[in-house]
Design a protein around this motif. Structure first.
Motif, PDB file in Angstrom:
ATOM      1  N   ALA A 187     -45.383  36.359  49.336  1.00 33.15           N
ATOM      2  CA  ALA A 187     -46.090  35.560  50.352  1.00 33.15           C
ATOM      3  C   ALA A 187     -45.505  34.144  50.433  1.00 33.15           C
ATOM      4  CB  ALA A 187     -47.581  35.504  50.027  1.00 33.15           C
ATOM      5  N   LYS A 188     -45.103  33.609  49.288  1.00 33.11           N
ATOM      6  CA  LYS A 188     -44.515  32.258  49.307  1.00 33.11           C
ATOM      7  C   LYS A 188     -43.222  32.252  50.131  1.00 33.11           C
ATOM      8  CE  LYS A 188     -46.175  30.010  45.110  1.00 33.11           C
ATOM      9  NZ  LYS A 188     -47.095  30.990  44.535  1.00 33.11           N
ATOM     10  N   ASP A 233     -42.188  34.498  52.317  1.00 32.68           N
ATOM     11  CA  ASP A 233     -42.472  34.851  53.722  1.00 32.68           C
ATOM     12  C   ASP A 233     -42.976  33.618  54.478  1.00 32.68           C
ATOM     13  OD1 ASP A 233     -41.776  37.435  53.086  1.00 32.68           O
ATOM     14  OD2 ASP A 233     -43.838  38.180  52.953  1.00 32.68           O
ATOM     15  N   ALA A 234     -43.816  32.815  53.821  1.00 35.07           N
ATOM     16  CA  ALA A 234     -44.352  31.619  54.480  1.00 35.07           C
ATOM     17  C   ALA A 234     -43.245  30.619  54.810  1.00 35.07           C
ATOM     18  CB  ALA A 234     -45.400  30.956  53.584  1.00 35.07           C
ATOM     19  N   ARG A 258     -40.447  31.596  55.858  1.00 30.96           N
ATOM     20  CA  ARG A 258     -39.701  32.305  56.911  1.00 30.96           C
ATOM     21  C   ARG A 258     -38.445  33.021  56.394  1.00 30.96           C
ATOM     22  NH1 ARG A 258     -37.874  29.011  61.002  1.00 30.96           N
ATOM     23  NH2 ARG A 258     -38.474  27.002  60.139  1.00 30.96           N
TER      24      ARG A 258
END
Ligand SMILES: Cc1ncc(C[n+]2csc(CCOP(=O)(O)OP(=O)(O)O)c2C)c(N)n1
Ligand SMILES: [Mg+2]
Length: 274
Positions: free
Chosen positions: A197-198, A200-201, A203
């Motif tokens: 998630a880190k 992905d956040a 990008r």
């Protein structure tokens, strides 16, 4: 480009694990747990993924590999020797006075792109190399292996921010996520979860795999970039000390080296069944 003799990844991994164990035994050196943790990642990279020519280490179109966790030097040198960059005999001289093979990963060694060991520098350098390749319209890729404790260094997160901004889809990070750093569990020192998630956040395009499953490694590494225009990150769940029963998931083998009896037991553990 000359053709090279290639070993299947499993056989390659067994060989480099055995070399690394002998090297730390002979030299009384640390970081065998860290080295065993990335043995399978390096084996898949060197037996099939990286477009390199050991006979011409400076071939301009070669893929670049930066092993940012430069304390895992024994397994990197073992992989380079097995891939044909220099004679396997050099490995016995690791860390000795006058040896070509210094304690941490050094760019004076054929096949090494960047000297590492001071954690947190490999990814920023990799971003620069990937940006340069894109600007010059060069086809090579840049692979960076990071350790998990290394992600405590803020310099990584500047680079994580930078790469998608410049659409560096020729950049691939592999995180050796073994959950242990030098003095404790990653979750107790500075928890990194939720890891995907880190990224992905920020990008990136992320994929979680078992970092000791050669099939998963081959499949993930053969389909980068995961998304056009985005840098890729493979979060490889690994085990520190992987392959040696008494070293697996054990904090002490970050620094400890095996004595004669421990070496012989460890070598039996890493041998492939015939
Ligand atoms: C900038 C910096 N600080 C401290 C160290 C000392 N050091 C060597 S290895 C290590 C941490 C190892 O843990 P991790 O990053 O998770 O790598 P692993 O050995 O588990 O692959 C540290 C702090 C270093 N090499 N560089
Ligand atoms: Mg670690």
């Amino acid at each position: 480009m000359k053709s090279q003799r290639r070993l299947p990844a499993a056989q390659f991994a067994a060989k480099i694990r055995a070399h690394a164990l002998r090297m730390v035994h002979i030299s009384n050196a640390s970081h065998i747990g860290s080295s065993l943790s990335m043995a399978d990642i390096l084996s898949v990279l060197y037996t099939g993924v990286l477009r390199v020519d050991p006979g011409d280490p400076d071939w301009p179109e070669r893929d670049r590999l930066i092993v940012s966790k430069g304390h895992g030097a024994v397994i990197v040198y073992a992989a380079l020797a097995e891939r044909g960059y220099f004679p396997v005999e050099w490995l016995a001289e690791y860390c000795k006075d006058g040896s070509k093979l210094m304690g941490h990963v050094s760019h004076h060694v054929p096949g090494v792109e960047v000297s590492t060991g001071s954690l947190g520098h490999g990814l920023p350098i990799g971003c620069g190399m990937a940006l340069a390749a894109n600007r010059e319209r060069k086809p090579h890729r840049v692979f960076v292996i990071l350790s998990d404790g290394e992600l405590d260094e803020g310099s990584n997160w500047e680079a994580v921010l930078f790469a998608p901004q410049h659409e560096l889809d020729n950049l691939v990070v592999i995180v050796d996520y073994n959950k242990i750093q030098s003095f404790g569990a990653v979750k107790d020192v500075l928890d990194l979860d939720p890891m995907p998630a880190k990224w992905d956040a920020f990008r990136w395009s992320s994929l979680e795999i078992d970092g000791h499953d050669l099939g998963q490694l081959e499949s993930a590494l053969s389909r980068v970039p995961f998304e056009p225009g985005k840098p890729s990150v493979i979060i490889a769940h690994t085990v520190k000390g992987k392959g040696v029963s008494f070293m697996e998931n054990s904090l002490v083998w970050h620094y400890r080296f095996p004595d004669k009896d421990q070496l012989s037991k460890a070598l039996q553990d890493v041998e492939l069944p015939s």
